[in-house]
Design an enzyme around this catalytic site. Structure first.
Site, PDB file in Angstrom:
ATOM      1  N   ARG A   1     -96.763  -8.687  -5.317  1.00 29.19           N
ATOM      2  CA  ARG A   1     -98.155  -8.848  -5.724  1.00 29.19           C
ATOM      3  C   ARG A   1     -98.407 -10.274  -6.233  1.00 29.19           C
ATOM      4  NH1 ARG A   1     -99.953  -3.015  -8.397  1.00 29.19           N
ATOM      5  NH2 ARG A   1    -100.160  -1.896  -6.412  1.00 29.19           N
ATOM      6  N   SER A   2     -99.047 -10.411  -7.403  1.00 32.13           N
ATOM      7  CA  SER A   2     -99.488 -11.750  -7.816  1.00 32.13           C
ATOM      8  C   SER A   2     -98.377 -12.686  -8.244  1.00 32.13           C
ATOM      9  CB  SER A   2    -100.526 -11.643  -8.936  1.00 32.13           C
ATOM     10  OG  SER A   2    -101.762 -11.220  -8.420  1.00 32.13           O
ATOM     11  N   ALA A   3     -97.152 -12.200  -8.331  1.00 33.43           N
ATOM     12  CA  ALA A   3     -96.046 -13.147  -8.517  1.00 33.43           C
ATOM     13  C   ALA A   3     -95.972 -14.100  -7.335  1.00 33.43           C
ATOM     14  CB  ALA A   3     -94.729 -12.400  -8.692  1.00 33.43           C
TER      15      ALA A   3
ATOM     16  N   LYS B   1     -98.434 -15.778  -6.275  1.00 29.38           N
ATOM     17  CA  LYS B   1     -99.283 -16.929  -6.585  1.00 29.38           C
ATOM     18  C   LYS B   1     -98.492 -18.126  -7.083  1.00 29.38           C
ATOM     19  CE  LYS B   1    -103.725 -14.666  -7.723  1.00 29.38           C
ATOM     20  NZ  LYS B   1    -103.476 -13.224  -7.605  1.00 29.38           N
TER      21      LYS B   1
ATOM     22  N   TYR C   1    -109.832 -15.299 -13.541  1.00 24.98           N
ATOM     23  CA  TYR C   1    -108.736 -15.051 -12.598  1.00 24.98           C
ATOM     24  C   TYR C   1    -109.263 -14.727 -11.199  1.00 24.98           C
ATOM     25  CZ  TYR C   1    -104.226 -13.039 -11.110  1.00 24.98           C
ATOM     26  OH  TYR C   1    -103.046 -12.769 -10.472  1.00 24.98           O
TER      27      TYR C   1
END
Length: 406
Positions: A80-82, A84, A170
């Site tokens: 997921r957002s890791a 980014k 965000y």
């Protein structure tokens, strides 16, 4: 719990915390890796590759409820957002190589983006969540979200939700198309290809934004797990207005930012995993996350990603305070979350990125530590997952002097 892997002397607290996550916090399958000064000191994995199926997944006949496959040495998961944090390294490296100006308007590289009041959006605003476009007036279908064209086209015509550069919120999903289109315009390559060729291949990382078909067999199934009744001292955020309350408001930026894709795609779908979504679709081992962050702060087997000036850019505060989307106070450098209440890391100089539901990658230049944690059990929280935080606290114990530990 049969924990596999290795721990160097002094880092036993990390193994202990990892085991407790299974015993007390409902962990089903996970891995954690830690590097110190470019050297791997923790590499652990345990549990099952796939999260236990729900009754609906199993079906009336009980299909899918047999003995689950164990988590293996090379098991990878959607983080997921890791994602980014690794994706943020791309424009920073392009800047380091003189190919992109962080203070240039995005429209310099992507002319269509200048429409609808976005003329003054700078490249650094994309990285620090200050561009003002975390939402779309018309959400994308899952097919549109994955096609690589509809997202950038929608953002090009989208009006900002606030004056760009004046505040932060965000960009949960729109970060995917902002980043991918910027990289494509500057380099002529997709963001997934750029990461594969310029970051993953030289460092030997099992990390993909756009999973190759030949690697699909390694990737476990993620899914929700029950929330623990006790979180063992994990941080509890109590803002005046909670994230859950904001998410329940259909008109809020929170709800709209996380509903940019409607309905949300199935993250276990091969089509989702093959798509290049640098905000949420990265697939990684814990080892790869830790190794990549280690290379951002120093050499790893002769390879280093960030020059000192680039490292300073990554972790210099660009945004801080109440987040228009996440509600709680957040801190961002250029593409990375910084140590703070929403993202408690190892120390004031730490930078990295959590993934909604659990995963985490970060580095702390002062201690030389880089950590990667991946899990198949997704919890409701966006940041400060109790399992990840337990591991961070254990690393802090392992790297502190006796006086600091007391």
């Amino acid at each position: 719990m049969d924990v596999q892997g290795t721990v160097e002397a002094g880092f036993e607290p990390v193994r202990d915390a990892f085991v407790r996550n299974f015993d007390r916090l409902g962990e089903q399958g996970a891995a954690v890796a830690v590097y110190r000064d470019g050297h791997k000191v923790v590499d652990l994995w345990a549990g099952t590759r796939d999260v236990a199926p729900t009754a609906a997944d199993a079906g009336a006949d009980g299909a899918g409820t047999g003995d689950p496959a164990p988590w293996a040495l090379d098991t990878a998961q959607v983080v997921r957002s890791a994602t980014k944090g690794i994706a943020a390294a791309v424009p920073l490296l392009l800047h380091q190589r003189g190919q992109i100006d962080l203070d240039a308007p995005v429209g310099t590289y992507w002319p269509e983006f200048k429409a609808a009041g976005k003329e003054r959006v700078l490249v650094r605003h994309l990285l620090s969540h200050r561009a003002g476009v975390p939402v779309l007036d018309r959400p994308l279908t899952p097919a549109q979200a994955l096609d690589g064209e509809s997202g950038p086209a929608a953002l090009a015509t989208q009006s900002p939700a606030w004056e760009p550069g004046t505040d932060h919120g965000y960009h949960a999903h729109t970060y995917s198309w902002l980043m991918s289109e910027l990289v494509r315009r500057v380099t002529g390559r997709s963001v997934g290809r750029w990461i594969a060729e310029e970051i993953a291949r030289p460092l030997g990382l099992d990390f993909w934004v756009g999973l190759p078909a030949e690697e699909a067999h390694r990737v476990g199934r993620i899914g929700p797990v029950e929330e623990p009744t006790a979180v063992g001292g994990a941080l509890r955020l109590r803002p005046k207005r909670s994230v859950s309350a904001a998410y329940g408001d259909a008109g809020s930026l929170t709800r709209r930012a996380f509903a940019v894709i409607d309905p949300l795609p199935d993250e276990n779908d091969p089509a989702y995993r093959a798509a290049e979504l640098p905000a949420s679709g990265g697939i990684s081992t814990a080892r790869a996350l830790a190794r990549c962050y280690a290379a951002m702060i120093g050499p790893v087997d002769g390879h280093r990603l960030f020059a000192p000036a680039t490292l300073t850019l990554a972790r210099t505060e660009e945004s801080a305070g109440p987040d228009r989307v996440l509600v709680v106070s957040t801190r961002f450098g250029l593409g990375f979350m910084l140590h703070g209440p929403a993202a408690p890391l190892l120390g004031p100089g730490s930078f990295g990125h959590p993934g909604r539901g659990g995963s985490l990658g970060f580095a702390d230049p002062e201690s030389g530590i880089a950590l990667g944690y991946v899990t198949n059990g997704m919890r409701k929280g966006v940041t400060a997952d109790p399992r990840a935080q337990a591991l961070v606290r254990a690393v802090k114990v392992a790297t502190s002097s006796p006086d600091e530990a007391n």
